[in-house]
Design a protein around this motif. Structure first.
Motif, mmCIF file in Angstrom:
data_model
loop_
_atom_site.group_PDB
_atom_site.id
_atom_site.type_symbol
_atom_site.label_atom_id
_atom_site.label_comp_id
_atom_site.label_asym_id
_atom_site.label_seq_id
_atom_site.Cartn_x
_atom_site.Cartn_y
_atom_site.Cartn_z
ATOM 1 N N LEU A 1 0.761 -1.033 0.050
ATOM 2 C CA LEU A 1 0.086 -0.047 0.032
ATOM 3 C C LEU A 1 0.785 1.228 -0.126
ATOM 4 O O LEU A 1 1.605 1.687 1.083
ATOM 5 C CB LEU A 1 -0.838 0.080 1.061
ATOM 6 C CG LEU A 1 -1.971 1.219 1.351
ATOM 7 C CD1 LEU A 1 -2.715 1.453 -0.098
ATOM 8 C CD2 LEU A 1 -2.767 1.316 2.325
ATOM 9 N N ILE A 2 1.189 1.779 -1.229
ATOM 10 C CA ILE A 2 1.807 3.119 -1.329
ATOM 11 C C ILE A 2 1.062 4.258 -1.377
ATOM 12 O O ILE A 2 0.028 4.475 -2.175
ATOM 13 C CB ILE A 2 2.621 2.833 -2.708
ATOM 14 C CG1 ILE A 2 3.744 1.846 -2.594
ATOM 15 C CG2 ILE A 2 3.414 4.204 -2.953
ATOM 16 C CD1 ILE A 2 4.280 1.438 -3.851
ATOM 17 N N VAL A 3 1.179 5.112 -0.631
ATOM 18 C CA VAL A 3 0.490 6.335 -0.258
ATOM 19 C C VAL A 3 1.098 7.680 -0.423
ATOM 20 O O VAL A 3 2.434 7.860 -0.067
ATOM 21 C CB VAL A 3 -0.381 6.395 0.888
ATOM 22 C CG1 VAL A 3 -1.294 7.763 0.941
ATOM 23 C CG2 VAL A 3 -1.023 5.118 1.133
ATOM 24 N N GLU A 4 0.988 8.602 -1.486
ATOM 25 C CA GLU A 4 1.620 9.932 -1.489
ATOM 26 C C GLU A 4 0.405 10.605 -1.132
ATOM 27 O O GLU A 4 -0.538 10.930 -1.657
ATOM 28 C CB GLU A 4 2.054 9.957 -3.090
ATOM 29 C CG GLU A 4 1.504 9.877 -4.170
ATOM 30 C CD GLU A 4 2.007 10.201 -5.406
ATOM 31 O OE1 GLU A 4 2.910 11.033 -5.522
ATOM 32 O OE2 GLU A 4 1.667 9.376 -6.426
ATOM 33 N N ALA A 5 0.970 11.966 -0.438
ATOM 34 C CA ALA A 5 0.221 13.126 -0.310
ATOM 35 C C ALA A 5 0.880 14.354 -1.178
ATOM 36 O O ALA A 5 1.918 14.623 -0.609
ATOM 37 C CB ALA A 5 -0.044 13.464 0.954
ATOM 38 N N CYS A 6 -0.005 14.892 -2.090
ATOM 39 C CA CYS A 6 0.797 15.707 -3.061
ATOM 40 C C CYS A 6 0.377 17.342 -2.677
ATOM 41 O O CYS A 6 -0.738 17.652 -2.165
ATOM 42 C CB CYS A 6 -0.011 15.561 -4.300
ATOM 43 S SG CYS A 6 0.829 13.833 -5.095
ATOM 44 N N PHE A 7 1.149 18.299 -2.751
ATOM 45 C CA PHE A 7 1.149 19.487 -2.529
ATOM 46 C C PHE A 7 0.212 20.148 -3.445
ATOM 47 O O PHE A 7 -0.817 20.887 -3.362
ATOM 48 C CB PHE A 7 2.311 20.107 -2.474
ATOM 49 C CG PHE A 7 2.316 22.018 -2.308
ATOM 50 C CD1 PHE A 7 1.849 22.380 -1.251
ATOM 51 C CD2 PHE A 7 2.798 22.471 -3.375
ATOM 52 C CE1 PHE A 7 1.671 23.754 -0.913
ATOM 53 C CE2 PHE A 7 2.498 24.044 -3.061
ATOM 54 C CZ PHE A 7 1.955 24.454 -2.005
ATOM 55 N N SER A 8 0.247 19.941 -4.839
ATOM 56 C CA SER A 8 -0.473 20.426 -5.837
ATOM 57 C C SER A 8 -0.850 19.233 -6.742
ATOM 58 O O SER A 8 -0.604 18.186 -6.391
ATOM 59 C CB SER A 8 0.328 21.132 -6.941
ATOM 60 O OG SER A 8 1.625 20.853 -7.332
ATOM 61 N N GLY A 9 -1.746 19.598 -7.942
ATOM 62 C CA GLY A 9 -2.368 18.561 -8.522
ATOM 63 C C GLY A 9 -1.594 17.909 -9.486
ATOM 64 O O GLY A 9 -1.807 16.938 -10.101
ATOM 65 N N GLY A 10 -0.611 18.793 -10.146
ATOM 66 C CA GLY A 10 0.225 18.442 -11.067
ATOM 67 C C GLY A 10 1.033 17.177 -10.580
ATOM 68 O O GLY A 10 1.552 17.257 -9.654
ATOM 69 N N ALA A 11 1.187 15.987 -11.553
ATOM 70 C CA ALA A 11 1.782 14.690 -11.352
ATOM 71 C C ALA A 11 3.286 15.195 -11.549
ATOM 72 O O ALA A 11 3.820 15.843 -12.459
ATOM 73 C CB ALA A 11 1.286 13.605 -12.409
ATOM 74 N N THR A 12 4.039 14.474 -10.515
ATOM 75 C CA THR A 12 5.524 14.598 -10.785
ATOM 76 C C THR A 12 6.036 13.499 -11.052
ATOM 77 O O THR A 12 5.551 12.484 -11.102
ATOM 78 C CB THR A 12 6.080 15.118 -9.304
ATOM 79 O OG1 THR A 12 5.892 13.881 -8.478
ATOM 80 C CG2 THR A 12 5.608 16.405 -8.715
ATOM 81 N N THR A 13 7.398 13.265 -11.278
ATOM 82 C CA THR A 13 7.983 12.241 -11.570
ATOM 83 C C THR A 13 8.164 11.081 -10.533
ATOM 84 O O THR A 13 8.003 9.978 -10.853
ATOM 85 C CB THR A 13 9.632 12.275 -12.368
ATOM 86 O OG1 THR A 13 10.251 13.224 -11.338
ATOM 87 C CG2 THR A 13 9.509 13.124 -13.753
ATOM 88 N N LYS A 14 7.799 11.651 -9.439
ATOM 89 C CA LYS A 14 7.792 10.743 -8.379
ATOM 90 C C LYS A 14 6.560 10.109 -8.144
ATOM 91 O O LYS A 14 6.619 8.659 -7.806
ATOM 92 C CB LYS A 14 8.081 11.702 -6.821
ATOM 93 C CG LYS A 14 9.415 12.329 -6.766
ATOM 94 C CD LYS A 14 9.403 13.218 -5.419
ATOM 95 C CE LYS A 14 10.641 13.903 -5.245
ATOM 96 N NZ LYS A 14 10.797 15.075 -6.030
#
Length: 220
Positions: free
Chosen positions: A45-58
């Motif tokens: 279960l991989i979860v990421e919390a993004c600052f903005s909506g644009g997808a990054t390479t991460k």
């Protein structure tokens, strides 16, 4: 069960991320490192919390890692506009699966997910330390990654114990000079241990800084 390191999956995730993101921008080196770690730990279960909506390479790297580990990849964004921006950006990368995208304050949404074993949080997120604290981590242990950490200088390796719940124990932590800084903690939950914690076995990850050409070896 414990988190177990799979070097072959780490290598595969790293290579595929290089192919997908290599040379696109300065973030790609951090994406490769994160992808290798998520794949190597065989995260479910991989979860990421993004600052903005644009997808990054991460995000791309985590999607690739989830494919190799057979895991679930979830991205938390703050509103519907951010969700649309994120989905649109991710669709530009051919061959990369779109993760589940959940909308809301990351510190609230993360509480609806159980068994997180790989968590990436942008230090620019609102209440980002709370996201780490309230996350329901896997009983196998987890890997926590704070990105943009060096740039903001908020979390460092001596403070993880203050950020996390008292049921979580920091096994080891490291700050890597990759991207704008990755602050990483390997943790065990409820007294558990990560595989190899006391066995004397170690794995090495090689990372080449694209700007300086220097090669760095990191031992987990």
């Amino acid at each position: 069960m414990k988190l177990v390191w799979h070097p072959e999956k780490a290598s595969a995730a790293y290579i595929d991320t290089v192919r997908s993101c290599g040379g696109l921008n300065r973030e790609s080196s951090a994406a490769e490192m994160i992808s290798a770690m998520a794949g190597g730990w065989n995260a479910k279960l991989i979860v990421e919390a993004c600052f903005s909506g644009g997808a990054t390479t991460k995000s791309v790297g985590l999607a690739i890692a989830a494919r190799h580990s057979g895991g679930r990849h979830v991205c938390i964004v703050k509103d519907e506009k951010s969700k649309l921006d994120y989905v649109t950006a991710m669709e530009e990368y051919s061959g990369v699966s779109l993760p589940e995208v959940l909308v809301g304050e990351a510190a609230e949404v993360i509480e609806t997910l159980a068994g997180v074993d790989f968590l990436v949080v942008d230090a620019r997120c609102k209440y980002y330390t709370r996201v780490f604290r309230v996350a329901k981590l896997s009983h196998r242990g987890a890997v926590l990654v704070c990105k943009n950490a060096t740039q903001l200088g908020i979390i460092n390796r001596t403070q993880w114990g203050k950020v996390l719940d008292n049921t979580v124990r920091v096994v080891r932590s490291v700050i890597l000079p990759v991207g704008n800084g990755l602050d990483i903690a390997y943790v065990s939950c409820n007294g558990g241990e990560l595989d190899g914690q006391h066995s004397g076995r170690h794995w090495w990850i090689s990372h080449v800084d694209r700007r300086s050409g220097e090669e760095h070896l990191f031992r987990r």
